[in-house]
Design a protein around this motif. Structure first.
Motif: not given
Length: 114
Positions: A2-5, A7-8, A55, A60, A102, A106, A109
């Protein structure tokens, strides 16, 4: 993944790197007793923080190259330093590698979704 993973992971590793840098250069193993101006490199790490938190893909992208300077510092200090400083430099390598992975995940994804 997941993109959120990603990101975190990027946020956590960047904040951990800022904290490691401050602790390392001010209290744990400074170059000079009482702390050194090397702690100012933590200020440099604040540059991408807001963009990473929000984000922003552009942040990034450029931070993936920016973080390599901290990776190189970790490699050099792992090789040259001894004792606690050696292990803190190894931690810096681990955190910069995690951040880099990461960030790449990101951006990848994000591009796949577009």
């Amino acid at each position: 993944m997941s993109r959120k993973l990603f990101h975190y992971g990027a946020v956590a590793s960047l904040i951990a790197l800022i904290l490691l840098t401050l602790l390392w250069e001010l209290w744990l193993a400074p170059l000079r007793p009482g702390g050194s101006l090397m702690a100012l490199k933590a200020v440099v790490l604040l540059a991408p923080l807001m963009g990473i938190l929000k984000e922003r893909v552009y942040t990034y992208q450029w931070s993936s190259m920016f973080i390599l300077a901290f990776f190189m510092e970790g490699v050099m200090r792992t090789w040259a330093d001894h004792g606690l400083s050696h292990w803190l430099a190894a931690g810096e390598i681990a955190l910069t590698t995690l951040f880099f992975v990461c960030v790449l995940g990101f951006v990848r994804s994000f591009r796949q979704a577009a």
